[in-house]
Design an enzyme around this catalytic site. Sequence first.
Site, PDB file in Angstrom:
ATOM      1  N   ARG A 168      55.421 -11.370  16.608  1.00 44.01           N
ATOM      2  CA  ARG A 168      56.509 -10.221  16.128  1.00 44.01           C
ATOM      3  C   ARG A 168      56.153  -8.834  16.435  1.00 44.01           C
ATOM      4  O   ARG A 168      56.980  -8.022  16.245  1.00 44.01           O
ATOM      5  CB  ARG A 168      56.637 -10.508  14.649  1.00 44.01           C
ATOM      6  CG  ARG A 168      57.040 -11.942  14.143  1.00 44.01           C
ATOM      7  CD  ARG A 168      57.385 -11.943  12.608  1.00 44.01           C
ATOM      8  NE  ARG A 168      58.671 -10.787  12.277  1.00 44.01           N
ATOM      9  CZ  ARG A 168      59.867 -11.383  12.753  1.00 44.01           C
ATOM     10  NH1 ARG A 168      60.152 -12.357  12.782  1.00 44.01           N
ATOM     11  NH2 ARG A 168      60.827 -10.542  12.160  1.00 44.01           N
ATOM     12  N   MET A 176      62.327  -6.487  15.377  1.00 49.18           N
ATOM     13  CA  MET A 176      61.073  -7.656  15.017  1.00 49.18           C
ATOM     14  C   MET A 176      59.915  -6.984  13.863  1.00 49.18           C
ATOM     15  O   MET A 176      60.421  -6.843  12.889  1.00 49.18           O
ATOM     16  CB  MET A 176      60.474  -7.885  16.423  1.00 49.18           C
ATOM     17  CG  MET A 176      61.314  -8.603  17.142  1.00 49.18           C
ATOM     18  SD  MET A 176      61.397 -10.346  16.603  1.00 49.18           S
ATOM     19  CE  MET A 176      59.857 -11.228  17.155  1.00 49.18           C
ATOM     20  N   CYS A 177      58.723  -6.818  14.413  1.00 47.42           N
ATOM     21  CA  CYS A 177      57.599  -6.278  13.668  1.00 47.42           C
ATOM     22  C   CYS A 177      57.152  -7.357  12.611  1.00 47.42           C
ATOM     23  O   CYS A 177      58.069  -8.295  12.187  1.00 47.42           O
ATOM     24  CB  CYS A 177      57.750  -4.937  12.879  1.00 47.42           C
ATOM     25  SG  CYS A 177      58.142  -3.574  14.064  1.00 47.42           S
ATOM     26  N   GLY A 178      55.977  -7.471  12.177  1.00 47.24           N
ATOM     27  CA  GLY A 178      55.418  -8.314  11.476  1.00 47.24           C
ATOM     28  C   GLY A 178      54.806  -7.851  10.174  1.00 47.24           C
ATOM     29  O   GLY A 178      54.123  -6.631  10.513  1.00 47.24           O
ATOM     30  N   THR A 232      52.197  -5.319  12.253  1.00 49.26           N
ATOM     31  CA  THR A 232      51.923  -5.620  13.733  1.00 49.26           C
ATOM     32  C   THR A 232      53.539  -5.052  14.295  1.00 49.26           C
ATOM     33  O   THR A 232      54.468  -5.391  13.640  1.00 49.26           O
ATOM     34  CB  THR A 232      51.822  -7.151  14.259  1.00 49.26           C
ATOM     35  OG1 THR A 232      53.304  -7.917  13.729  1.00 49.26           O
ATOM     36  CG2 THR A 232      50.786  -7.533  13.452  1.00 49.26           C
TER      37      THR A 232
END
Length: 298
Positions: free
Chosen positions: A32, A1-3, A148
Amino acid sequence: MCGIVGLFLKNKALEPALGDMLSKMLVTMTARGPDSAGVAVYGAGNNDRVKLTLRAEDAGAAAALANELPAALGVPVDVSIRANHIVASLPRDAEAAALQWVKARAGQIQLVSVGTHMEIYKDVGLPEHVVSEFALAGMAGSHGIGHTRMATESAVTINGAHPFSTGEDQCLVHNGSLSNHNSIRRTLVREGMSFATQNDSEVAAGYLTWRMSKGDSLKQSLTSSLEDLDGFFTFVVGTRNGFAVLRDPIACKPAIMAESDDYVAFGSEYRALSVLPAIEKARVFEPEPATVYAWERS
């Protein structure tokens, strides 16, 4: 994920609003990455002075250490404190002594970044918490990047928080995973580099710093990474003069960009761009795989 988010302002009149715009973009990426968040902000600076961004255990420790630093160096130091982060602006010829001071206080304080215009702030917690903790919305600047994190492969600690910086005014945020980061790390260590964490993203940042130290441009360094770094990734890279975006050859991770007369913006999802002013007038597009996109100020 991660943003991931990134914002490069073409219109200097918008610079006082950089932090506010970047904050809104980052918070929209909470789903995210709710585990930690961080930003790199490129603002005012002086090439004759260097900024050290330092992280202490808590705000009280930061204040005590900030009071100690000028006396320890014996030179004028401009110090600002945001939560547990210290930004110390000092004469360039005092940089080596300052870094030695930090090294001698390992366990009390950590070096986050070095630069003339860049400051990095990051912490564990929801993006909304991190944005508020460091008063990001009030920061001015020409460009910035943010991240994020969803800790899918390691513990929820500050060591996993992005951005990672391994060179002056250089930093990187990363969405994805590298499969050969340990072998790349060993190569870079033999070249004289050191790393503070086991995170693959720090290795990616170090790789770009190493390539650029050999004389490659940012664009050349990113192009070389397509051959040398194995895995799936989206990189957003910040430098003193601008920022760049690169996706892996199969574009595994989502990415969207927007460009107008006022700014260039990047987000892992369109909703991160939807909070920007006059986004309806911008050209919105998906960056192509294995293609370097870069914007710099002259």
